[in-house]
Scaffold this motif. Structure first.
Motif, short mmCIF file in Angstrom:
data_model
loop_
_atom_site.label_atom_id
_atom_site.label_comp_id
_atom_site.label_asym_id
_atom_site.label_seq_id
_atom_site.Cartn_x
_atom_site.Cartn_y
_atom_site.Cartn_z
N UNK A 94 0.74 -1.01 0.20
CA UNK A 94 -0.17 -0.48 -0.13
C UNK A 94 0.92 1.06 -0.22
N UNK A 95 1.98 1.16 1.04
CA UNK A 95 2.91 2.33 0.80
C UNK A 95 3.61 2.74 -0.11
N UNK A 96 3.74 1.45 -0.60
CA UNK A 96 4.99 2.06 -2.51
C UNK A 96 3.63 2.66 -3.43
N UNK A 97 2.82 1.75 -3.34
CA UNK A 97 1.83 2.02 -5.07
C UNK A 97 1.15 3.76 -4.35
N UNK A 98 1.35 4.19 -3.00
CA UNK A 98 0.80 5.14 -2.51
C UNK A 98 2.23 6.72 -3.28
N UNK A 99 3.47 5.82 -3.33
CA UNK A 99 4.13 6.82 -3.36
C UNK A 99 4.12 6.73 -4.76
N UNK A 100 3.59 5.73 -6.03
CA UNK A 100 3.50 5.76 -7.92
C UNK A 100 2.57 6.83 -8.38
N UNK A 101 3.16 7.51 -8.17
CA UNK A 101 1.31 8.62 -9.48
C UNK A 101 1.19 7.56 -10.81
N UNK A 102 -0.77 7.43 -10.72
CA UNK A 102 -0.34 6.52 -12.22
C UNK A 102 -0.44 6.99 -13.58
N UNK A 103 0.22 6.79 -14.25
CA UNK A 103 -0.16 6.87 -15.87
C UNK A 103 -1.52 6.98 -16.32
N UNK A 104 -1.57 8.10 -16.94
CA UNK A 104 -2.91 7.94 -18.07
C UNK A 104 -2.98 7.27 -19.52
N UNK A 105 -3.35 7.05 -19.88
CA UNK A 105 -3.88 7.39 -21.13
C UNK A 105 -2.68 6.45 -22.17
N UNK A 106 -1.09 7.47 -21.98
CA UNK A 106 -0.49 7.97 -22.64
C UNK A 106 0.52 7.49 -22.31
N UNK A 107 0.52 7.95 -21.01
CA UNK A 107 1.69 8.47 -19.88
C UNK A 107 2.18 7.33 -19.14
N UNK A 108 3.28 6.65 -18.82
CA UNK A 108 3.63 6.05 -17.64
C UNK A 108 3.94 6.32 -16.09
N UNK A 109 3.43 5.38 -15.76
CA UNK A 109 3.96 5.80 -13.91
C UNK A 109 4.85 6.03 -13.15
N UNK A 110 5.15 7.54 -13.04
CA UNK A 110 6.24 7.86 -12.39
C UNK A 110 6.30 7.94 -10.48
N UNK A 111 6.82 7.94 -10.25
CA UNK A 111 6.91 8.27 -8.67
C UNK A 111 6.68 9.62 -8.03
N UNK A 112 5.94 10.28 -6.63
CA UNK A 112 5.63 11.44 -7.02
C UNK A 112 6.16 12.03 -5.12
N UNK A 113 6.25 12.59 -4.98
CA UNK A 113 6.66 13.44 -3.13
C UNK A 113 5.59 13.26 -2.59
N UNK A 114 5.11 13.11 -2.28
CA UNK A 114 3.70 12.88 -1.36
C UNK A 114 3.61 12.92 0.37
N UNK A 115 2.75 13.89 0.81
CA UNK A 115 3.12 13.96 2.36
C UNK A 115 2.69 12.58 3.31
N UNK A 116 2.99 12.44 4.60
CA UNK A 116 2.68 11.45 4.80
C UNK A 116 0.91 11.29 5.91
N UNK A 117 0.34 12.18 5.17
CA UNK A 117 -1.36 12.24 5.99
C UNK A 117 -1.64 11.23 4.61
#
Length: 361
Positions: free
Chosen positions: A46-69
């Motif tokens: 759950x933690x790791x998936x939360x730190x990945x920004x899902x890709x759109x129709x054409x874009x790849x998933x990327x990492x994102x800086x996420x608040x611990x909230x």
């Protein structure tokens, strides 16, 4: 991977022996995951998936800086262990708030297990990121209730809250429950308004009917009596106008089908008591729209037979209006809409007439 280095350098043979860069990253990350107690592995996912920004129709998933909230509270105790294992990095943002992110984009690209998790959760995470965008607008506007979700988006959010409560943060849940409380208050207000309107309509309808019939039956009475009857009927028609168009538009997004049915029944009862004047084209159009709306409500409830009856009545009125004024584009459009709605429930009966109408238009 570091065990295969020679003189602090990993040569080509050693790298190929462990499956190349991709193999090395996957093996290391898998080893970290397998080293966790079995009960903690779902939390790590759950933690790791939360730190990945899902890709759109054409874009790849990327990492994102996420608040611990954004991390579910019950999972946050695992963050230090994942940081020590260098799967994630923790720090603070410009406001001094704790944040976390995936240690490197290569983990998302090369770690097969993480890629599978991200793909499996794509629909949920895409929805969750959209929800958090709405939450950010709400917070940026001092939690203005106008920025809370409602209607179908709220129903979808409550569905996810029921299905995956462990994947939602405390802030996610608080926003959804706040939106539900507001929707409930609005529903109570609308129901109260409808009750008042229905009572007013019943009163107006009864007075208008009595005064109109009395004026018709006693034509020898003073002109002022007829004027009062006409004014009362005009007030009733104004209320009907509001209920046919404005009130329905307010009720439908809230899913108040039971109230819509009651309102539409009251309108039909009013017209039946009064006796619709077939020469008054404006009244005829309001009645056609009311009948069509009644058909829509019944069709939404799955009552095909009753929907067919009301669509047919609406179509008959629309045909009379279109014939009475062929140059009125609005009434010609109403007829086309009525014919198309009739085709939804009785395609065989309406197809030829709709085709002939379109060819003549």
């Amino acid at each position: 991977m570091w065990a295969e280095q020679r003189a602090r350098v990993i040569d080509t043979d050693a790298l190929q022996g462990i499956g190349g860069v991709r193999g090395a990253i996957s093996r290391y990350a898998d080893a970290v995951l397998e080293g966790l107690p079995a009960a903690q592995r779902p939390a790590a996912r759950r933690i790791l998936v939360q730190l990945v920004r899902p890709g759109g129709r054409e874009g790849e998933a990327t990492r994102q800086v996420a608040s611990l909230r954004r991390i579910p509270e019950q999972d946050q105790a695992l963050l230090p262990e994942l940081a020590r294992s260098r799967l994630i990095v923790t720090s603070q943002d410009a406001q001094g708030q704790p944040v976390a992110e995936i240690a490197h984009e290569s983990l998302i690209r090369e770690w097969g297990r993480l890629r599978t998790w991200v793909a499996d959760d794509h629909r949920f995470r895409s929805w969750q990121e959209g929800l958090r965008g709405r939450m950010a607008e709400w917070e940026a506007h001092a939690q203005d209730p106008g920025y809370l979700i409602g209607g179908p988006p709220l129903a979808e959010a409550e569905g996810w809250l029921t299905a995956r409560p462990e994947d939602l943060s405390r802030d996610d849940e608080a926003y959804i429950r706040t939106a539900r409380r507001r929707a409930n208050r609005q529903g109570r207000l609308v129901r109260g308004t409808v009750a008042v309107v229905i009572i007013a309509l019943a009163g107006f309808g009864a007075v208008a009917w009595w005064q109109w019939q009395r004026a018709v039956q006693k034509e020898t009475e003073a002109l002022t009596a007829a004027q009062r009857a006409t004014r009362a009927r005009g007030e009733a028609e104004g209320l009907i106008e509001f209920m046919v168009f404005d009130l329905r538009d307010k009720l439908e997004p809230l899913g108040q089908l039971d109230l819509l049915t009651e309102v539409q029944g009251r309108i039909e009862g009013y017209y039946e008591r009064l006796g619709v004047d077939k020469d008054d084209l404006k009244i005829q159009r309001r009645r056609a729209v009311s009948l069509s709306h009644r058909g829509d409500t019944l069709l939404d409830r799955g009552d095909l037979a009753e929907a067919t009856k009301f669509y047919g009545q609406a179509k008959d009125v629309a045909e009379r209006l279109a014939a009475a004024d062929p140059d009125n584009a609005g009434w010609q459009k109403d007829l086309a809409v009525s014919l198309e709605r009739a085709l939804i429930v009785v395609p065989a009966a309406g197809d030829r007439r709709l085709r002939l109408y379109r060819e003549s238009a």
